[in-house]
Design a protein around this motif. Structure first.
Motif, short mmCIF file in Angstrom:
data_model
loop_
_atom_site.label_atom_id
_atom_site.label_comp_id
_atom_site.label_asym_id
_atom_site.label_seq_id
_atom_site.Cartn_x
_atom_site.Cartn_y
_atom_site.Cartn_z
N GLY A 161 -8.24 7.95 8.41
CA GLY A 161 -6.93 7.69 9.01
C GLY A 161 -6.63 6.20 9.14
O GLY A 161 -5.47 5.79 9.06
N LEU A 162 -7.67 5.38 9.33
CA LEU A 162 -7.48 3.93 9.43
C LEU A 162 -6.98 3.39 8.10
O LEU A 162 -6.04 2.60 8.05
CB LEU A 162 -8.78 3.25 9.82
N ARG A 163 -7.61 3.85 7.01
CA ARG A 163 -7.18 3.41 5.68
C ARG A 163 -5.74 3.82 5.41
O ARG A 163 -4.94 3.03 4.91
CB ARG A 163 -8.11 3.97 4.62
N ALA A 164 -5.41 5.07 5.76
CA ALA A 164 -4.05 5.57 5.53
C ALA A 164 -3.03 4.76 6.32
O ALA A 164 -1.95 4.43 5.81
CB ALA A 164 -3.98 7.05 5.91
N LYS A 165 -3.38 4.41 7.55
CA LYS A 165 -2.48 3.64 8.41
C LYS A 165 -2.23 2.26 7.82
O LYS A 165 -1.08 1.79 7.76
CB LYS A 165 -3.08 3.52 9.81
N ILE A 166 -3.30 1.59 7.37
CA ILE A 166 -3.16 0.25 6.80
C ILE A 166 -2.39 0.30 5.48
O ILE A 166 -1.47 -0.49 5.25
CB ILE A 166 -4.54 -0.41 6.62
N ASP A 167 -2.76 1.25 4.60
CA ASP A 167 -2.07 1.37 3.31
C ASP A 167 -0.58 1.64 3.51
O ASP A 167 0.27 1.05 2.82
CB ASP A 167 -2.69 2.51 2.48
N ARG A 168 -0.27 2.54 4.42
CA ARG A 168 1.13 2.89 4.69
C ARG A 168 1.90 1.68 5.21
O ARG A 168 3.04 1.42 4.80
CB ARG A 168 1.17 4.03 5.71
N SER A 169 1.27 0.92 6.09
CA SER A 169 1.94 -0.25 6.67
C SER A 169 2.11 -1.36 5.64
O SER A 169 3.12 -2.08 5.65
CB SER A 169 1.13 -0.76 7.87
N VAL A 170 1.11 -1.52 4.75
CA VAL A 170 1.22 -2.54 3.69
C VAL A 170 2.34 -2.15 2.73
O VAL A 170 3.17 -3.00 2.35
CB VAL A 170 -0.11 -2.67 2.93
N ASP A 171 2.39 -0.86 2.33
CA ASP A 171 3.44 -0.39 1.42
C ASP A 171 4.83 -0.56 2.02
O ASP A 171 5.79 -0.84 1.30
CB ASP A 171 3.21 1.08 1.06
N LYS A 215 5.63 -2.89 3.92
CA LYS A 215 5.80 -4.33 4.18
C LYS A 215 5.93 -4.64 5.67
O LYS A 215 6.70 -5.51 6.08
CB LYS A 215 7.00 -4.88 3.40
N LYS A 216 5.16 -3.90 6.47
CA LYS A 216 5.16 -4.14 7.91
C LYS A 216 4.45 -5.46 8.18
O LYS A 216 3.34 -5.70 7.68
CB LYS A 216 4.45 -3.00 8.64
N VAL A 217 5.07 -6.30 8.95
CA VAL A 217 4.58 -7.66 9.17
C VAL A 217 3.12 -7.66 9.67
O VAL A 217 2.79 -6.96 10.62
CB VAL A 217 5.47 -8.40 10.19
N GLY A 218 2.28 -8.44 9.01
CA GLY A 218 0.93 -8.68 9.47
C GLY A 218 -0.16 -7.88 8.78
O GLY A 218 -1.30 -8.33 8.71
N TYR A 219 0.18 -6.70 8.25
CA TYR A 219 -0.88 -5.83 7.71
C TYR A 219 -1.47 -6.35 6.41
O TYR A 219 -2.69 -6.33 6.22
CB TYR A 219 -0.35 -4.41 7.54
N ALA A 220 -0.63 -6.79 5.48
CA ALA A 220 -1.15 -7.30 4.21
C ALA A 220 -2.01 -8.55 4.45
O ALA A 220 -3.08 -8.71 3.85
CB ALA A 220 0.00 -7.63 3.27
N GLU A 221 -1.54 -9.41 5.35
CA GLU A 221 -2.30 -10.62 5.66
C GLU A 221 -3.65 -10.29 6.31
O GLU A 221 -4.68 -10.89 6.01
CB GLU A 221 -1.50 -11.53 6.60
N MET A 222 -3.61 -9.30 7.22
CA MET A 222 -4.85 -8.91 7.88
C MET A 222 -5.84 -8.30 6.90
O MET A 222 -7.04 -8.62 6.90
CB MET A 222 -4.57 -7.91 9.00
N LEU A 223 -5.34 -7.44 6.01
CA LEU A 223 -6.21 -6.81 5.01
C LEU A 223 -6.87 -7.86 4.13
O LEU A 223 -8.07 -7.76 3.80
CB LEU A 223 -5.41 -5.83 4.16
N SER A 224 -6.12 -8.88 3.75
CA SER A 224 -6.69 -9.94 2.90
C SER A 224 -7.81 -10.68 3.62
O SER A 224 -8.78 -11.11 2.99
CB SER A 224 -5.60 -10.93 2.47
N ARG A 225 -7.71 -10.80 4.93
CA ARG A 225 -8.74 -11.49 5.70
C ARG A 225 -10.02 -10.67 5.81
O ARG A 225 -11.09 -11.21 6.09
CB ARG A 225 -8.20 -11.84 7.10
N TYR A 226 -9.88 -9.36 5.61
CA TYR A 226 -11.05 -8.47 5.66
C TYR A 226 -11.53 -8.08 4.26
O TYR A 226 -12.17 -7.05 4.08
CB TYR A 226 -10.72 -7.23 6.48
N GLY A 227 -11.23 -8.91 3.28
CA GLY A 227 -11.78 -8.72 1.95
C GLY A 227 -10.92 -7.94 0.98
O GLY A 227 -11.32 -7.67 -0.16
N ASP A 228 -9.71 -7.53 1.41
CA ASP A 228 -8.76 -6.84 0.52
C ASP A 228 -9.28 -5.52 -0.03
O ASP A 228 -8.82 -5.05 -1.06
CB ASP A 228 -8.34 -7.74 -0.65
N ARG A 229 -10.25 -4.92 0.62
CA ARG A 229 -10.73 -3.62 0.15
C ARG A 229 -11.37 -2.85 1.29
O ARG A 229 -11.72 -3.42 2.33
CB ARG A 229 -11.75 -3.79 -0.98
#
Length: 291
Positions: free
Chosen positions: A207-217, A219-233
């Motif tokens: 569910g964590l992955r789904a939440k982050i993927d959904r928010s990145v898709d 374009k919810k502010v902050g999620y793409a940037e946060m994911l990149s800080r955690y290695g983008d995978r």
């Protein structure tokens, strides 16, 4: 329930074992929610009229001491245990960040808690208990022994200062999918403020992955940037193929059962009853020991 002398002794033993993870008595005392004066009394073996029962219970919870007698449980070196332990070691040693997203009941939380118990300047946070920005920051501060009193701004600045000065800090964020949106944004801010000084390890189920993927898709502010800080995978240990995954789970259950079942127990029957769920292993062994 009454906090007996035996329980107090077990709490004190856990307190002394936990001390090695902190740079000073005062930091350790703050992390346990007690004053330095009370900490000193406990360290000297004084237990009567030193703490209220509520404080004893709070310390027991913080130190992972069961108030009721339970089974001794040994850490088994399952594939999940080895994988997460290696990741946490690498992250803490080099101030790296990663996200572990995998199915529940495979030993993620158990492994993280065991690692934190044995490593200095490493803390574990159950995000399901501190979902908001303020609660999360206060919890992280308290776990490090930084005062959680005062304004939020002061706590935040003191926490960042401490993280940037302590050696190889690691913050494990379990059940991270439960965090509110503002808390995710605060994590990004904390990461920015402690870049190259602190390791972060986020854990959750699919569910964590789904939440982050959904928010990145979206374009919810902050999620793409946060994911990149955690290695983008997203890291995972269980196989994708259903048959391989079930075999993996059953093998893990067998390793845990072999490490903890009483002598002479039918390991195969215990494992079959669990279906590979590690929490069920504990239940089935408890049943065997009760006979």
């Amino acid at each position: 329930m009454e906090i007996t002398k035996d329980i107090k002794k077990r709490i004190l033993a856990a307190m002394k074992a936990n001390r090695v993870n902190y740079p000073s008595d005062s930091k350790h005392a703050a992390s346990l929610g007690i004053s330095s004066a009370v900490y000193s009394q406990l360290n000297q073996g004084q237990t009567e009229r030193v703490l209220s029962e509520a404080n004893w219970i709070s310390m027991a919870r913080r130190l992972g001491v069961e108030l009721r007698p339970g089974m001794e449980w040994k850490a088994a070196k399952t594939a999940t245990f080895k994988y997460i332990w290696a990741q946490l070691t690498a992250c803490q040693g080099s101030s790296l960040s990663a996200i572990m997203c995998d199915m529940p009941n495979i030993g993620k939380t158990f492994t993280a808690r065991e690692y934190v118990k044995q490593h200095r300047n490493a803390i574990y946070v159950d995000c399901s208990q501190v979902k908001t920005k303020r609660a999360l920051v206060r919890k992280i501060a308290k776990e490090f022994g930084v005062s959680a009193n005062g304004t939020f701004g002061d706590i935040y600045e003191d926490l960042v200062f401490y993280i940037r000065t302590v050696e190889n800090p690691l913050i494990v964020l379990d059940e991270a999918g439960d965090l509110a949106y503002e808390a995710f944004l605060e994590l990004k801010a904390l990461w920015n403020a402690t870049e190259r000084c602190c390791a972060w390890y986020m854990m959750g189920a699919d569910g964590l992955r789904a939440k982050i993927d959904r928010s990145v898709d979206a374009k919810k502010v902050g999620y793409a940037e946060m994911l990149s800080r955690y290695g983008d995978r997203f890291c995972k240990v269980t196989p994708d193929d259903a048959k391989e995954r079930q075999a993996f789970l059953m093998e893990q259950a067998q390793i845990v059962a072999e490490a903890n079942a009483p002598k002479g127990a039918d390991i195969r029957q215990i494992v079959l009853k669990t279906g590979g769920a590690l929490r069920r292993v504990y239940t089935e062994i408890e049943k065997v020991k009760a006979v």
